[in-house]
Motif scaffolding. Structure first.
Motif, PDB file in Angstrom:
ATOM      1  N   PRO A  47      -7.541 -73.480 -93.198  1.00 27.70           N
ATOM      2  CA  PRO A  47      -6.127 -73.572 -93.545  1.00 27.70           C
ATOM      3  C   PRO A  47      -5.412 -74.573 -92.646  1.00 27.70           C
ATOM      4  O   PRO A  47      -5.774 -74.734 -91.477  1.00 27.70           O
ATOM      5  N   LEU A  48      -4.413 -75.235 -93.184  1.00 31.72           N
ATOM      6  CA  LEU A  48      -3.558 -76.111 -92.388  1.00 31.72           C
ATOM      7  C   LEU A  48      -2.173 -76.152 -93.022  1.00 31.72           C
ATOM      8  O   LEU A  48      -2.021 -76.569 -94.174  1.00 31.72           O
ATOM      9  N   ILE A  49      -1.187 -75.696 -92.275  1.00 33.30           N
ATOM     10  CA  ILE A  49       0.207 -75.681 -92.711  1.00 33.30           C
ATOM     11  C   ILE A  49       1.035 -76.404 -91.662  1.00 33.30           C
ATOM     12  O   ILE A  49       0.849 -76.173 -90.459  1.00 33.30           O
ATOM     13  N   LEU A  98      -5.252 -66.581 -97.165  1.00 30.76           N
ATOM     14  CA  LEU A  98      -3.795 -66.568 -97.082  1.00 30.76           C
ATOM     15  C   LEU A  98      -3.237 -66.509 -98.496  1.00 30.76           C
ATOM     16  O   LEU A  98      -3.803 -67.086 -99.427  1.00 30.76           O
ATOM     17  N   GLY A  99      -2.104 -65.837 -98.640  1.00 37.00           N
ATOM     18  CA  GLY A  99      -1.467 -65.788 -99.945  1.00 37.00           C
ATOM     19  C   GLY A  99      -1.123 -67.158-100.477  1.00 37.00           C
ATOM     20  O   GLY A  99      -1.261 -67.430-101.679  1.00 37.00           O
ATOM     21  N   CYS A 100      -0.691 -68.064 -99.594  1.00 37.44           N
ATOM     22  CA  CYS A 100      -0.287 -69.407-100.031  1.00 37.44           C
ATOM     23  C   CYS A 100      -1.465 -70.253-100.498  1.00 37.44           C
ATOM     24  O   CYS A 100      -1.257 -71.312-101.106  1.00 37.44           O
ATOM     25  N   TRP A 111       5.629 -67.612 -95.818  1.00 34.43           N
ATOM     26  CA  TRP A 111       6.988 -68.143 -95.673  1.00 34.43           C
ATOM     27  C   TRP A 111       6.948 -69.512 -94.999  1.00 34.43           C
ATOM     28  O   TRP A 111       7.626 -70.452 -95.428  1.00 34.43           O
ATOM     29  N   LEU A 112       6.131 -69.619 -93.935  1.00 35.51           N
ATOM     30  CA  LEU A 112       6.002 -70.900 -93.242  1.00 35.51           C
ATOM     31  C   LEU A 112       5.536 -71.974 -94.220  1.00 35.51           C
ATOM     32  O   LEU A 112       6.055 -73.103 -94.217  1.00 35.51           O
ATOM     33  N   ARG A 165       6.655 -61.790 -85.226  1.00 31.12           N
ATOM     34  CA  ARG A 165       7.416 -61.432 -84.022  1.00 31.12           C
ATOM     35  C   ARG A 165       7.871 -62.666 -83.270  1.00 31.12           C
ATOM     36  O   ARG A 165       9.028 -62.762 -82.823  1.00 31.12           O
ATOM     37  N   LEU A 166       6.960 -63.634 -83.125  1.00 29.14           N
ATOM     38  CA  LEU A 166       7.302 -64.849 -82.384  1.00 29.14           C
ATOM     39  C   LEU A 166       8.331 -65.676 -83.153  1.00 29.14           C
ATOM     40  O   LEU A 166       9.281 -66.205 -82.561  1.00 29.14           O
ATOM     41  N   LEU A 167       8.153 -65.782 -84.469  1.00 34.35           N
ATOM     42  CA  LEU A 167       9.106 -66.537 -85.276  1.00 34.35           C
ATOM     43  C   LEU A 167      10.495 -65.894 -85.204  1.00 34.35           C
ATOM     44  O   LEU A 167      11.515 -66.605 -85.117  1.00 34.35           O
ATOM     45  N   MET A 168      10.541 -64.566 -85.227  1.00 30.43           N
ATOM     46  CA  MET A 168      11.831 -63.879 -85.119  1.00 30.43           C
ATOM     47  C   MET A 168      12.487 -64.152 -83.769  1.00 30.43           C
ATOM     48  O   MET A 168      13.710 -64.324 -83.680  1.00 30.43           O
ATOM     49  N   TYR A 169      11.657 -64.211 -82.721  1.00 37.44           N
ATOM     50  CA  TYR A 169      12.222 -64.479 -81.397  1.00 37.44           C
ATOM     51  C   TYR A 169      12.776 -65.899 -81.326  1.00 37.44           C
ATOM     52  O   TYR A 169      13.872 -66.126 -80.786  1.00 37.44           O
ATOM     53  N   LEU A 170      12.038 -66.861 -81.875  1.00 38.25           N
ATOM     54  CA  LEU A 170      12.538 -68.237 -81.886  1.00 38.25           C
ATOM     55  C   LEU A 170      13.856 -68.338 -82.654  1.00 38.25           C
ATOM     56  O   LEU A 170      14.773 -69.062 -82.253  1.00 38.25           O
ATOM     57  N   LYS A 171      13.958 -67.608 -83.755  1.00 42.68           N
ATOM     58  CA  LYS A 171      15.205 -67.605 -84.525  1.00 42.68           C
ATOM     59  C   LYS A 171      16.334 -66.983 -83.711  1.00 42.68           C
ATOM     60  O   LYS A 171      17.468 -67.492 -83.686  1.00 42.68           O
ATOM     61  N   LYS A 172      16.026 -65.902 -83.000  1.00 48.47           N
ATOM     62  CA  LYS A 172      17.033 -65.187 -82.212  1.00 48.47           C
ATOM     63  C   LYS A 172      17.639 -66.075 -81.139  1.00 48.47           C
ATOM     64  O   LYS A 172      18.849 -66.031 -80.873  1.00 48.47           O
TER      65      LYS A 172
END
Length: 484
Positions: free
Chosen positions: A320-322, A20-22, A35-36, A275-282
């Motif tokens: 990983p764990l975020i 992951l980039g992070c 981003w998360l 996609r899922l994060l965008m839907y939750l925001k919507k």
């Protein structure tokens, strides 16, 4: 009155921590997870106590150490995941949550719910009972655009081989997993908070990223395998010849293709998570949702001439764990924590955040104090293990704090010591270095103290006891779990 948050637990299968980039990977593109991470806490020393699918997921589902779930690996003497009680979804359902599992569960029997109100399954190639057909496979057959099957790419489920996905991208299990997750959120009980475990079957082999993602990494300079000075023991041509080899060096081109497919699968998953994060925001639910991202274990990807998982090494055991808290719980948050944590900590973290009592059976601890930067006593190290699966050479016990790591191989009676701070790739084994004998003894003593409590013949008078020629170690707790 405290309003309980929605809970989204995102789990990939076989994703090592450094992809992951992070976590510092400059080659891979994981914009949504990065981003998360920027909005939450990244745990830099998270480990899988039993780095293979069934035992790792049993610990996540129950918050229990492997000895207490009764599943010490996927090897000799170990059984499937069944009879679980006081599970995470069970506790949340009892507290008024609408619970759903989507994707890979690895339960036994496969249609077991273990507290979920419903599951929609992609079990890859697993068919443990006569007549079982996964929901994904049934959907694939109904929606495919030609005369082909879901395994016509020709790659086995544990292979090092890689190639672009053979079917249209919309049929890939990664897309299906997010489609089903969004469908659940659309159709959930609107009067309850939801708990969704979205469990991807990738980047676990087959390394079959859709062509768009495969092509990206074919053109990139991606990290090569780490090869330690001790790794020659695993350069075995006969073992490497297998299409699903657990060890051995393939050609440089084959190793690179495996990593291209693996990286492509992760990039694909990241965009689908978006996609899922965008839907939750919507729908106005993103700020009201506790989000956790992790994996059950990693993948050696040719490091030290090893493939797949079950090892104590970083590529296999370091995950990983975020954790991103809902907006109502945000405050002065720690951006990165190097505390040694494990999959057992996920269940108590979620229950703590949801205001749900944590069962006495849970061995893990809530991460919320670490996230908030509170002064709290914490474990000094994580203990991990895995039973014989591929070979007696591979059965292991380990302890690590993310700074040092000690590994013991019970069937052959050897040990390794790594200074992860100066040697994160575990290329230099310090176990026979006189200058590190004090450190070696210190970490060996920590493992002895853990194993002595079991009274299972692993220790005697403060020393480790070689298990060569002895029956496999079996936890006495497993029989009780199965009876339940």
């Amino acid at each position: 009155m405290y309003k309980r948050p929605n809970v989204l637990l995102i789990m990939t299968d076989q994703q090592r921590w450094d992809t992951l980039g992070c976590y510092g990977n400059k080659a891979i593109e994981t914009a949504n997870l990065d981003w998360l991470a920027s909005e939450g806490t990244v745990f830099t020393s998270a480990y899988s106590s039993t780095p293979s699918c069934t035992p790792a997921r049993a610990s996540l589902m129950t918050g229990m150490d492997p000895w207490n779930t009764g599943i010490l690996g996927m090897g000799r003497g170990q059984g499937p995941m069944k009879g679980l009680e006081n599970t995470l979804p069970e506790q949340l359902a009892g507290a008024g949550y609408h619970t759903q599992g989507v994707g890979k569960m690895h339960f036994h029997p496969q249609r077991s719910l273990f507290g979920f109100h419903h599951t929609v399954l992609d079990e890859s190639g697993r068919e443990d009972e006569p007549g079982f057909v996964s929901d994904y496979r049934r959907w694939f057959e109904q929606n495919k655009t030609g005369d082909y099957g879901f395994t016509d790419h020709g790659i086995d489920w544990n292979s090092w081989m890689a190639r672009p996905y053979h079917a249209p991208e919309f049929l890939h299990p990664t897309n299906w997993t997010v489609n089903e997750s969004i469908r659940f959120i659309q159709n959930r009980d609107p009067g309850k908070p939801f708990f969704l475990k979205m469990s991807f079957a990738r980047p676990h082999s087959p390394y079959d990223a859709p062509a768009f993602y495969y092509d990206i990494y074919e053109k990139k300079d991606i990290p090569k395998p780490l090869i330690g000075e001790w790794s020659a023991m695993h350069h075995v041509e006969k073992d490497a010849a297998s299409p699903d080899a657990w060890r051995g060096k393939r050609s440089d081109g084959e190793i690179r293709r495996a990593r291209i497919g693996y990286y492509g699968n992760i990039h694909h998953i990241d965009l689908q998570i978006g996609r899922l994060l965008m839907y939750l925001k919507k729908i106005g639910q993103l700020d009201h949702t506790l989000i956790l991202f992790t994996s059950d274990h990693g993948d050696m990807m040719g490091d030290h001439h090893l493939w797949r998982k079950t090892y104590a090494y970083e590529g296999s055991a370091h995950i990983p764990l975020i954790v991103k808290l809902p907006k109502a719980m945000e405050g002065a948050l720690v951006e990165r924590s190097n505390a040694p944590v494990c999959l057992q900590d996920i269940m108590p973290t979620i229950l703590d955040a949801a205001g749900v009592p944590i069962p006495d059976s849970v061995d893990g601890r809530s991460l919320l104090p670490l996230i908030r930067g509170e002064s709290t006593p914490w474990r000094e190290f994580v203990h991990g293990e895995h039973s014989t699966c591929y070979s007696e050479l591979q059965e292991m016990q380990y302890v690590t704090d993310g700074r040092w790591k000690y590994i013991w191989f019970p069937r052959i009676g050897t040990e390794q010591l790594f200074d992860l701070a100066s040697d994160p790739g575990e290329c230099v084994d310090l176990a026979t270095d006189e200058d590190h004998s004090v450190e070696l003894n210190r970490w060996r003593d920590k493992l002895v103290a853990v194993l002595a409590e079991r009274n299972a013949g692993l220790t005697e008078q403060g020393a480790l006891v070689c298990q060569a020629g002895k029956p496999p170690i079996v936890s006495p707790k497993y029989e009780g779990m199965c009876i339940r």
